[in-house]
Enzyme design. Structure first.
Site, PDB file in Angstrom:
ATOM      1  N   ASP A 403      17.403 -14.086  -3.525  1.00  0.00           N
ATOM      2  CA  ASP A 403      16.562 -15.220  -3.160  1.00  0.00           C
ATOM      3  C   ASP A 403      15.112 -14.725  -3.163  1.00  0.00           C
ATOM      4  O   ASP A 403      14.867 -13.512  -3.147  1.00  0.00           O
ATOM      5  CB  ASP A 403      16.976 -15.698  -1.760  1.00  0.00           C
ATOM      6  CG  ASP A 403      16.098 -16.813  -1.243  1.00  0.00           C
ATOM      7  OD1 ASP A 403      15.731 -17.691  -2.044  1.00  0.00           O
ATOM      8  OD2 ASP A 403      15.767 -16.796  -0.053  1.00  0.00           O
ATOM      9  N   THR A 405      12.079 -16.562  -1.264  1.00  0.00           N
ATOM     10  CA  THR A 405      11.401 -16.802   0.003  1.00  0.00           C
ATOM     11  C   THR A 405      12.166 -16.162   1.160  1.00  0.00           C
ATOM     12  O   THR A 405      13.325 -16.471   1.386  1.00  0.00           O
ATOM     13  CB  THR A 405      11.260 -18.318   0.250  1.00  0.00           C
ATOM     14  OG1 THR A 405      10.605 -18.886  -0.877  1.00  0.00           O
ATOM     15  CG2 THR A 405      10.453 -18.584   1.498  1.00  0.00           C
ATOM     16  N   LYS A 807      23.009 -21.482  -7.496  1.00  0.00           N
ATOM     17  CA  LYS A 807      22.952 -20.039  -7.215  1.00  0.00           C
ATOM     18  C   LYS A 807      24.350 -19.442  -7.290  1.00  0.00           C
ATOM     19  O   LYS A 807      24.575 -18.396  -7.915  1.00  0.00           O
ATOM     20  CB  LYS A 807      22.352 -19.790  -5.824  1.00  0.00           C
ATOM     21  CG  LYS A 807      20.862 -20.089  -5.703  1.00  0.00           C
ATOM     22  CD  LYS A 807      20.348 -19.727  -4.316  1.00  0.00           C
ATOM     23  CE  LYS A 807      18.851 -19.972  -4.197  1.00  0.00           C
ATOM     24  NZ  LYS A 807      18.288 -19.506  -2.925  1.00  0.00           N
ATOM     25  N   ASN A 830      20.760 -21.674   2.660  1.00  0.00           N
ATOM     26  CA  ASN A 830      20.937 -22.055   1.255  1.00  0.00           C
ATOM     27  C   ASN A 830      21.425 -20.897   0.386  1.00  0.00           C
ATOM     28  O   ASN A 830      21.731 -21.080  -0.784  1.00  0.00           O
ATOM     29  CB  ASN A 830      19.630 -22.627   0.686  1.00  0.00           C
ATOM     30  CG  ASN A 830      18.499 -21.620   0.741  1.00  0.00           C
ATOM     31  OD1 ASN A 830      18.492 -20.735   1.589  1.00  0.00           O
ATOM     32  ND2 ASN A 830      17.548 -21.741  -0.149  1.00  0.00           N
TER      33      ASN A 830
END
EC number: 7.6.2.1
Length: 1203
Positions: A403, A405, A807, A830
């Protein structure tokens, strides 16, 4: 506590019986009799698996699900048959009971803590309204339809509909860390009609009925209706308090239980985590089956030998060696002999193998937990191995999916730039003409916010012209900051006068509201119906008419407010891709300028939002509010209906400007990515951010570099466009002069049938960037291979604007088509699906809570620790496990195959060479601890060198240290050892005599000699295999030898014979045998002949074809000698200074080399005898062979190995 949450989210075996699925839930307040007819689950939870009565049968049943345990139970049953057994039953039952007992104790301990946690949770007290009065009841007795009272800092007992609270307007504040990991407070509100039910008497008369959706796992959604007093009222997630939340800053509240126990959202989210197995586990299962086949073959050969011997020879000795009563033919004798040999030779697959593997993995996981260099002092967070089954797979990772962020970046947001009505404000880092960052003295002064007594002193902005525009009364600037101060869901807390504390659901929101605060638009407080803002020192209260909340599909949020003059206005902020399509078409120039600013900000790696507003007239708003109410009351498709109502009002908006927030890279990210890339680990970034931002972060963290041949960007909106863009990218790679031999040292391992492509030979200097809408097409079944083929030929891949599901799909695609180990790393909810999909999931405990951590296999607080997890702990774990397995199979074949050779000299009678006590103790006492010590502590090179030479990681990716070839080499060495172990003593004993001239050869003397030779040989062999000696290794190896001799002499002593004359008959045999010089010469000869070929082979390999680790070890010895000589020289030269300038400059040179992320060639070692020779030829050769066998071109010279 988080620990309790972790237990709750474990495997669920729940109190309630299975019920048919509900279509809707009906719960009537204060009416248990009505609610009981629906047979809803009770509020009791049960995560434990056993009780006192069921533990033994259930646990044994579970353990015998393991094939190995069942196999050993079968052997035990065979040993109880007198006609078959040639060994006492205890030779199998002792190890089996030991293994079953150790596992049972572990399971019992785990279950005890589950029981303890269950009892603690189930017996928490809550105040339940029963027959008009509040009564203390344990949580497990709470039922659907009960009204319960919660007090400040209490956990919520079940999923409740909030009825009323001590706060005005039925507000209450909760912390949801147990559910979603977010530690900031959230607000919930009772519906107005029940918010007045504050006293017990009115609540006792409350008989409203809730009709809502059935139990589900959606934490952020609830749809229901309250029927009361012939009216119906819509219910949403804002009215619910979920189990696992904690009541904060609220004196008390009352709630109606809607879902209890297993039906609560918390429990519904406790899905079973997929059990992950390592590639070594799978290989080991295959090898054990092969060994079992080999065992059967040996049994058949010896059984046939027995039948022939009994038919040809044994029949003549019937008077001396009569057959057993049940045996009536040579064939039947051979049949019984087969089973006898299966029992004797079973030690080729000892039960202790599985226990030892688990102990070693447990040790590796503790090393990760105890690693101080992976401890974050700032957050007081250690690294944690949340599983013990995957440690060696950390040394085999080829793909890392990350990921962006909060994983690569800090997720600490700073308001950096903005565009207001077509003008850009804010300056970033200032650079001089040479491109160097300006010194502090050369930078502009930060903006002075002293005019504002409520300003946040930590806030820094570098462009004073924006503040001047606000002070001059620029209407666009005022409206810009007014929007930021109103359009949010931030909670404000004022502990002392003027000391404001903002509690935001996301760091972005907090940064935007803080920016508005400093520029004079201070958000002070809110109620359910109002927002109070201090605008340039004047308090203004807006009536809050509606909040159109943010979600991942809308990607925007809006508020509708009425100002003191009565004008209604909608303020909206959201993603540019969404909002720019909803603007009024008139001022194209402003739109064009703002779009340019957005692209500029995104190019600098900033996170952008677009701001817009729209005036609404009273009549239109009234009609829209009515449509919204009807949509919110709908029982079916409520979310879709609300979305279309929101869509209607969020159109034809007027553009105000854009914000740009900086999310800085975490410390050490570029260095980590550079090191992992040198270790041939491919890094794919999967982010929800826009393309420009993600690409800029890619350059910042050195994933993308200026010297790359090309960065391909795929942005097609249709299947055909995406396919064409991927095709062009492949063509460019193949046409490029870099296409072959461009520095790629690792063509991908691939499924030979699935990806036959010359692109596998292309590598290195390409990158791929693909957008979410393009990725959706690329992941379709008919195009996924084209996408994967293109992406895997690139050094870096960035997927932008992707959903959590995409993802996981990308990870599954690589897992499905590549024979490669994948690792996913993320920090937010997420990322959970991606973390669960990968072979190894890593959670970062960051700003977005602990959901990713709870779903992960390993967790720590910063991305930079990943290099240590993989290059040090992962590589060592893989190395140790491989050395352990090689040695384990070797020592057991050397031990067992002696029986096979002896069979040809004892009439195939299933007579054992060793006595039964030696057979029992060999694997659990004499040889267990040394191999465990090697499996837990061994190292080939120190941790600093593991980080300095990332290429050391590659043998794990290629699975070089333990594979079928290595297995057969170990087996061959074991068989070779067993041949010498049997035939050398056999040949010596045939002619040897004792000191007194009597014959030396007797069965027990031979057994003692062979057993002693075996223990000494395997002890010397593990000494040769051990690369890193600790006091524990010395103690275990030499201690095991000492224990062997102590037990040997004890078993042949008078004392044991006196106590157990039937068991220990051979008194004094060991003492007499080992007193003979001939025996010791035989043992010495056997040991030398067994070990010398191994020593010779390793010496030649080290001299002629060294591994990279051999070269690094040699370099270390050279360095030590150089340092020793240097110290001597300094001591002779001058002694006034104790500092070593040489050591300092030496370290600095190497540090700069690593940090640069450029070439790290082995020749940099500049070692005598090694500098001219490429030590990595073996690795290059293997890669070329793999490449050739896959049909990929191999033209062009290979570059030297990068380290």
């Amino acid at each position: 506590s988080h620990g309790i949450a972790g237990t709750w989210l474990g495997e669920m075996a729940l109190c309630a019986k299975k019920r048919p699925p509900e279509e809707e839930r009906r719960a009537r307040a204060n009416d248990r009799e009505y609610n009981e007819k629906f047979q809803y689950a009770s509020n009791c939870i049960k995560t434990s698996k056993y009780n006192i009565l069921t533990f033994l049968p259930v646990n044994l049943f579970e353990q015998f699900q393991e094939v190995a345990n069942t196999y050993f139970l079968f052997l035990l049953i065979l040993q109880l048959i007198p006609q078959v057994s040639s060994l006492s039953w205890f030779t199998t039952i002792v190890p089996l009971v030991l293994v079953l007992a150790i596992t049972a104790v572990k399971d019992a301990t785990d279950d005890y803590f589950r029981h303890k946690s269950d009892n603690q949770v189930n017996n928490r007290q809550s105040q339940v309204l029963i027959r008009g009065s509040l009564q203390q009841e344990p949580w497990m007795n709470v039922c659907v339809g009960d009204i319960i009272k919660l007090e400040n800092n209490q956990f919520v007992a079940a999923d409740l509909l909030l009825l009323s609270s001590s706060e005005p307007h039925g507000l209450c504040y909760i912390e949801t860390a147990e559910l979603d990991g977010e530690t900031n407070m959230k607000v919930r509100q009772a519906i107005p009609v029940t918010s007045e039910l504050g006293d017990i008497s009115r609540l006792a008369k409350f008989d409203g009925e809730v009709v809502c959706e059935p139990p589900n796992n959606k934490l952020d959604r609830f749809s229901g209706t309250l029927y009361w007093k012939e009216s119906k009222f819509p219910l949403s997630n804002q009215n619910m308090l979920l189990r696992g939340c904690v009541l904060r800053n609220t004196e008390w509240c009352f709630g109606l239980v809607v879902f209890a126990g297993p039906d609560t959202k918390l429990m519904q989210n406790s899905g079973r985590t997929k059990f992950k197995r390592t590639s070594i586990d799978r290989l080991m299962n295959t090898l054990v089956l092969w060994i079992f086949g080999f065992l059967v073959c040996m049994g058949v050969i010896l059984a046939i030998g027995n039948a022939i011997w009994e038919h040809e020879v044994g029949v003549r000795f019937q008077a001396y060696l009569p057959w057993d009563e049940a045996v009536d033919s040579a064939f039947f004798s051979g049949f019984l002999s087969f089973w006898s040999y299966i029992i004797i030779l079973n030690t080729v697959v000892p039960i202790s193998l599985y226990v030892s593997v688990e102990v070693i993995r447990l040790g590796h996981s503790y090393f990760i937990n105890w690693d101080k260099k992976m401890f974050c002092a700032k957050k007081r967070t250690p690294a944690e191995a949340r599983t013990t089954t995957l440690s060696e797979e950390l040394g085999q990772v080829e793909y890392v999916f990350s990921d962006k962020t909060g994983t690569l970046t800090q997720n600490v947001m700073a308001f950096s730039k903005c565009s207001v009505s077509g003008r850009s404000y804010g300056v970033g880092d200032v650079f001089d003409v040479l491109g160097h960052k300006a010194e502090l003295g050369e930078r502009p002064e930060p903006v002075d916010f002293s005019f504002n007594p409520l300003a946040d002193k930590k806030f820094v902005f570098w462009d004073s012209s924006l503040l001047e525009a606000v002070k001059m009364g620029d209407p666009h600037a005022h409206e810009f900051f007014r929007l930021l101060s109103l359009c949010h869901t931030v909670m404000s807390e004022e502990k002392n006068e003027g000391e404001l504390y903002y509690k935001a659901q996301s760091p972005d929101e907090g940064a935007l509201v803080t920016a508005a605060r400093n520029f004079g638009f201070v958000f002070r407080s809110r109620t359910p119906k109002t927002i109070t803002v201090h605008e340039m020192g004047t308090a203004v209260t807006y009536q809050l008419l509606a909040i159109l909340d943010f979600n991942n599909i809308r990607k925007r949020m809006s508020v509708i407010v009425r100002n003191p003059e009565g004008r209604i206005r909608l303020y909206c902020k959201g993603a540019d891709t969404i909002l720019l399509d909803r603007l009024h078409p008139s001022p194209q120039e402003l739109l064009s300028t703002t779009t340019d600013h957005l692209n500029e900000y995104a190019g600098e790696g900033l996170r952008t939002l677009v701001l817009a507003y729209k005036d609404l007239d009273e009549e239109y708003y009234g009609g829209w509010a009515q449509r919204r109410l009807q949509a919110s009351l709908a029982q079916d498709s409520r979310e879709d209906r609300l979305a279309s109502v929101y869509e209607e009002v969020e159109s034809d908006m007027v553009l105000l400007g854009a914000t740009a927030i900086e999310d800085k890279l975490q410390q050490g990210v570029p260095e980590t990515i550079a090191l992992l890339t040198l270790a041939n680990i491919k890094i794919w970034v999967l982010t929800g951010d826009k393309q420009e931002t993600a690409v800029n972060i890619g350059y910042s963290c050195k994933m993308l570099t200026d010297d790359m041949a090309e960065v391909f960007i795929v942005t097609g909106h249709t299947v055909l466009e995406v396919r064409e863009e991927l095709r062009k990218a492949r063509e460019k790679m193949l046409d490029s002069p870099h296409a072959v031999g461009n520095g790629c040292t690792c063509p991908e391992k691939r499924s030979s049938a699935k990806l036959p492509s010359v692109l596998e030979a292309v590598a290195g200097e390409y990158a791929l960037v693909i957008n979410g809408h393009s990725l959706a097409h690329a992941l379709e079944a008919d195009m996924e291979l084209e996408f994967l083929e293109t992406a895997c030929a690139c050094r870096a891949v960035i997927c932008c604007r992707v959903t959590p599901l995409q993802k996981a799909q990308v990870v599954e695609l690589v897992k499905k088509h590549k024979k490669a180990v994948t690792l996913a790393i993320g920090d937010g909810a997420n990322d959970v699906s991606m973390i669960k999909a990968a072979h190894i999931g890593v959670g970062i405990s960051g700003q977005e809570g602990i959901q990713a951590v709870l779903a992960s296999d390993y967790s720590f607080s910063q991305f930079k620790f990943l290099q240590r997890l993989l290059l040090v702990h992962g590589r060592w774990s893989y190395l140790r496990m491989c050395k352990f397995l090689c040695y384990f199979f070797y020592k057991n074949f050397a031990f067992t195959m002696v029986h096979f050779w002896f069979g040809f000299f004892c009439g195939f009678s299933a007579q054992t060479v060793y006595d039964q006590y030696f057979i029992t103790l060999y694997n659990i006492v004499y040889t267990s601890l040394p191999v465990l010590a090697m499996g837990v502590f061994d190292q080939d090179v120190p941790e600093q060198r593991s980080m300095e030479y990332p290429k050391l990681y590659e043998p794990g990716q290629l699975n070089l240290l333990f594979n079928k070839r290595e297995f057969f080499i170990c087996i061959a060495q074991g068989i070779y050892t067993s041949v010498l172990m049997f035939f050398i003593p056999y040949g010596v004993f045939a002619e040897a005599t004792r000191d007194d001239g009597t014959q030396l050869a007797d069965y027990q003397s031979f057994a003692v000699t062979v057993a002693t030779s075996l223990v000494i040989v395997v002890s010397v062999q593990i000494g040769l295999d051990t690369g890193y000696w600790t006091a524990i290794n010395h103690f275990f190896i030499w201690g095991s030898l000492a224990v062997y001799f102590a037990i040997l002499f004890a078993m042949h002593s008078n004392g044991l014979f006196d106590m157990f004359p039937n068991q220990f008959r051979f008194v004094g045999n060991a003492q007499n045998t080992l007193a003979q010089p001939t025996v010791w010469l035989t043992i010495t000869l056997t040991t030398a002949v067994c070990v010398m070929p191994v020593v010779a082979f390793r010496f030649l390999k080290l001299s002629l074809k060294p591994d990279l680790s051999d070269t690094v070890r040699y370099s270390q010895l050279v360095r030590k000698k150089q340092k020793a000589q240097h110290r001597c020289l300094r001591r002779v030269g001058r002694t006034s200074s104790r500092r070593s300038g040489y050591a300092f400059s030496h370290q600095e040179g190497f540090g700069e080399l690593i940090m640069s992320g450029k070439n790290m060639r082995l020749s940099s070692l500049a070692l005598a005898g090694f500098g001219a020779r490429s030590s990595s030829g073996w690795l290059e050769g293997l890669r070329r062979k793999k490449s050739d066998s896959a049909g990929s071109p191999s033209a062009g010279p290979q570059k030297p190995l990068r380290g």
